[in-house]
Design an enzyme around this catalytic site. Structure first.
Site, mmCIF file in Angstrom:
data_model
loop_
_atom_site.group_PDB
_atom_site.id
_atom_site.type_symbol
_atom_site.label_atom_id
_atom_site.label_comp_id
_atom_site.label_asym_id
_atom_site.label_seq_id
_atom_site.Cartn_x
_atom_site.Cartn_y
_atom_site.Cartn_z
ATOM 1 C CE LYS A 7 -4.910 -1.729 1.145
ATOM 2 N NZ LYS A 7 -5.701 -2.661 1.946
ATOM 3 C CB THR A 36 -0.930 0.009 1.229
ATOM 4 O OG1 THR A 36 -1.598 -1.245 1.299
ATOM 5 C CG2 THR A 36 -1.949 1.126 1.122
ATOM 6 C CE LYS A 79 1.607 1.969 4.882
ATOM 7 N NZ LYS A 79 1.154 1.171 3.788
#
Ligand SMILES: NC(=O)c1ccc[n+]([C@@H]2O[C@H](COP(=O)([O-])OP(=O)(O)OC[C@H]3O[C@@H](n4cnc5c(N)ncnc54)[C@H](OP(=O)(O)O)[C@@H]3O)[C@@H](O)[C@H]2O)c1
Length: 291
Positions: free
Chosen positions: A170, A94, A239
């Site tokens: 995502k 990711t 993150k």
């Protein structure tokens, strides 16, 4: 296929094992080489150089963050230096939308193919070959990667020919999951402090209007206070919200709820949550309530 796999963490170890089970020839690389041993016993070939994992028809990366992906891709003897022309880099970490765009450009310039293929599902789904894969890239490259996706996931969604679109999807999905975790945590804290049994409450929710895996999985983790060992570590959750906000800023899309979630993650990390699962933000509301 002859495929390299770089990054044998919580997710990568299970994904590489499923490639082996499907009969692919897999060369593995991990920064900490000791993590390769279990896969070597299953038939993988271990290497201590990124370049040696990048000489086949494809190399898959499953690494922590942008910095890690940049270092193995653009470093000396990295993927761009080593991957044969016509072979493909499948990026499943990711990462930011911006880095995905940079990867696509660099591989195109080197005559290599690039497919962005981030995944949904926790380490148990990775180990079981039950990931949901969101793939984007040039159609022939996505088609060539299909046997790899079939080994690692239960379903692949191809939403765009532009790789960075998969990364945006995502990130948007992880934003939604984090929003569910936070809202569930608040609702559970409310009813629990009011004297209602949390488990009965969760059973009622998930067998009626909230009958979805995300409510079941995270509801159980929050009611059980099961935040260790981390399946998806809190710093990685932080993150992803940071990368969501960066993409939103670039596209000029205000996301006030994502800004709130950013602060929830900072609260968790400021109070020593680095080793906890990201679902631990769902435990903050109960603490705030003194429950
Ligand atoms: N866990 C989940 O539920 C989940 C679900 C979907 C997507 N993801 C995403 O998948 C990716 C991997 O997650 P994970 O949970 O598997 O993480 P993880 O268990 O922390 O593993 C991270 C991997 O990256 C490697 N790495 C980190 N920094 C590196 C660097 N500078 N150079 C080379 N290798 C480096 C680590 O090597 P070492 O072994 O040497 O530390 C390890 O192999 C992340 O982008 C995450 O957001 C995770």
């Amino acid at each position: 296929m002859n495929v390299g796999f770089i990054g044998l963490g919580r997710m990568g170890a299970g994904m590489a094992a499923n490639l082996l089970k499907a009969g692919h020839h897999v060369t593995i690389y991990n920064r900490t080489p000791e993590k390769a041993a279990a896969l070597v016993a299953q038939g993988a070939k271990a290497t201590v150089r990124v370049s040696d994992a990048s000489r086949g028809e494809a190399v898959i990366t499953m690494l922590t963050n942008d910095d890690a992906v940049e270092s193995v891709t653009f470093g000396k003897d990295g993927i761009v230096d080593s991957l044969p022309a016509g072979s493909m880099h499948v990026s499943s970490s990711t990462i930011s939308v911006a880095l995905s765009e940079k990867l696509a450009e660099a591989h195109a310039k080197a005559g290599q193919r690039f497919v962005s293929a981030p995944v949904f599902g926790r380490p148990d789904a990775a180990a079981a070959g039950k990931l949901f894969i969101v793939a984007a890239g040039e159609p022939a490259a996505v088609a060539a990667a299909a046997p790899l996706f079939g080994a690692m996931g239960q379903k692949t969604f191809v939403l765009s020919e532009t790789p960075k679109a998969a990364n945006l999807v995502k990130l948007s999905g992880n934003f939604l999951i984090a929003a569910v975790i936070e809202s569930l945590g608040e609702a559970l804290a409310l009813v629990a402090k009011g004297g209602v049994d949390q488990r009965q409450y969760l059973e009622m929710l998930t067998s009626t209007l909230f009958n979805a895996p995300v409510y079941k999985t995270y509801g159980e983790l929050i009611t059980g206070g099961i935040f260790e060992p981390a399946g998806f570590a809190a710093p990685l959750g932080q993150k992803d919200i940071r990368l969501t906000l960066a993409a939103a800023e670039d596209l000029r899309v205000p996301m006030p709820l994502a800004s709130l979630l950013r602060d929830r993650f900072l609260t968790l990390l400021a109070h020593g949550g680095d080793n906890l699962d990201w679902s631990a933000i769902g435990g903050l509301a109960a603490k705030d309530a003194g429950a």
